[in-house]
Design a protein around this motif. Sequence first.
Motif, short mmCIF file in Angstrom:
data_model
loop_
_atom_site.label_atom_id
_atom_site.label_comp_id
_atom_site.label_asym_id
_atom_site.label_seq_id
_atom_site.Cartn_x
_atom_site.Cartn_y
_atom_site.Cartn_z
N ALA A 123 3.29 3.95 2.80
CA ALA A 123 4.09 3.47 1.68
C ALA A 123 3.93 1.96 1.49
O ALA A 123 4.15 1.43 0.39
N LEU A 124 3.54 1.29 2.55
CA LEU A 124 3.39 -0.17 2.48
C LEU A 124 2.36 -0.59 1.44
O LEU A 124 2.40 -1.69 0.92
N LEU A 125 1.39 0.29 1.17
CA LEU A 125 0.31 -0.10 0.26
C LEU A 125 0.77 -0.11 -1.19
O LEU A 125 0.45 -1.02 -1.94
N THR A 126 1.53 0.92 -1.55
CA THR A 126 1.85 1.06 -2.98
C THR A 126 3.23 0.54 -3.35
O THR A 126 3.42 -0.05 -4.40
N PHE A 127 4.18 0.75 -2.45
CA PHE A 127 5.58 0.46 -2.76
C PHE A 127 5.83 -0.99 -3.19
O PHE A 127 6.44 -1.22 -4.24
N PRO A 128 5.37 -1.99 -2.40
CA PRO A 128 5.64 -3.38 -2.78
C PRO A 128 5.06 -3.72 -4.15
O PRO A 128 5.70 -4.42 -4.94
N ILE A 129 3.88 -3.19 -4.46
CA ILE A 129 3.24 -3.50 -5.75
C ILE A 129 4.12 -2.98 -6.88
O ILE A 129 4.37 -3.67 -7.87
N LYS A 130 4.64 -1.76 -6.67
CA LYS A 130 5.47 -1.14 -7.70
C LYS A 130 6.70 -2.01 -7.97
O LYS A 130 7.06 -2.27 -9.12
N ILE A 131 7.32 -2.46 -6.89
CA ILE A 131 8.53 -3.27 -7.06
C ILE A 131 8.22 -4.59 -7.74
O ILE A 131 8.90 -5.01 -8.67
N ASN A 132 7.16 -5.24 -7.30
CA ASN A 132 6.81 -6.54 -7.88
C ASN A 132 6.45 -6.43 -9.35
O ASN A 132 6.71 -7.33 -10.13
N GLU A 133 5.87 -5.28 -9.73
CA GLU A 133 5.46 -5.15 -11.13
C GLU A 133 6.57 -4.62 -12.03
O GLU A 133 6.72 -5.04 -13.16
#
Length: 408
Positions: free
Chosen positions: A242-252
């Motif tokens: 989840a570390l790969l996709t989750f942060p990007i989703k939140i930041n975007e």
Amino acid sequence: MNIWKISIQNIKTKPLYTFLSICILALSITLLLGIEQLKHSFKNQIETNLGKIDLVIGAKGSPLQLVLASVLHLDNPTGNISYSEAKKIGKNPRIKSVVPISYGDNYKGFRIVGTTNDFQKIYQAELETGRHVEKSMEVVLGATVAKTLNIKEGDTFLSSHGLVENSVDVHADELTVVGILKPTQKVIDRLIVTNLESVWDVHHHEEEVDENQTEHHHHHYETAEEEKEITSLLVTFKSPRALLTFPIKINESTNMLAALPKYELHKLYEYTSVGFQTISWIAYLILVMSCLTIFISLYKMVKERAFDLAILRTYGASNFQLIKMVLYEGVLIAFLAFALGFLLVKIGLNYVVDFIASKSQRNILQELPFQEVLHLGGLVLLMVIFSATLALYPIIKMNISTILSHEK
């Protein structure tokens, strides 16, 4: 014939040389030990304080600042985020646990953190005395806080606004100590832990006092309910994927910032390591220089005292005993320098850390593992013995009769 006595006599006959040798050697040892200890402490701080935190979510700003504020509790937070928004994030199936934290006040420079009971689990902190926080305005103290401020269970105190100690902006609401945590050697030792309600209540009362108009009172309370804010969320995932996709989703897709503490702190460690490395190289250079000084000093002695040594030989001293004499001297110098260096490191680092700690109440110094000290001690000893052995070359090659006949 006591070889130690002769070695000590030799040292006494040239105090300046000996003093110089010891000082230069001690300086390099101090630097090397100091750097190792700081590096070790720094790494340890990062590793132990991360606990199980995979991600920090907070207000937009610098990711490193968000991590330092939320995980190491060092910097000021980047701002606040809406608690209802944050709660939505926590419902994601890939998340194992979410711990909200809310900042804003301190007591005598120690930060007061509003959070849930899961916060202590991150650091595996257990109660030493008392109980956990059950209602608003109750606090549990980290071990360092309780010890430094000498507060016990049942005591009350007033917090001041902001993260720096001040007597200007003191809140009117008393906080009651209901428990004290066992020492963990982690960041929680330096925190005052309470629930989110305490932080909201303290600030809510302030706003109410500001309003000071009864007809607004009810209406104001409603909006306060809706717009509760927290500083950040500490997130743990079920799987590292989840570390790969989750942060990007939140930041975007949100107005929040997701930062990876491991990555941010590793980057910080890399930056500081460059400085550490440079100082290490300088220290090794000084070490080489100090061994050179020892070599010159011993070599000079061997040269100057060739006659005495030759006489000793005629009295039946073997080459080995003469070699031992010079080696002892080297080892003695190394030992004195190491003791001095070790002492300087202890005093120096404690002084520096006390200075830092009095400013920010942190005790970051970890004891250097014994094998590290041993490792360095061995290296220094080897180099000194090497220098001494080189200086001995003339003794081994000594032709007694020519020396004696020359001197006469």
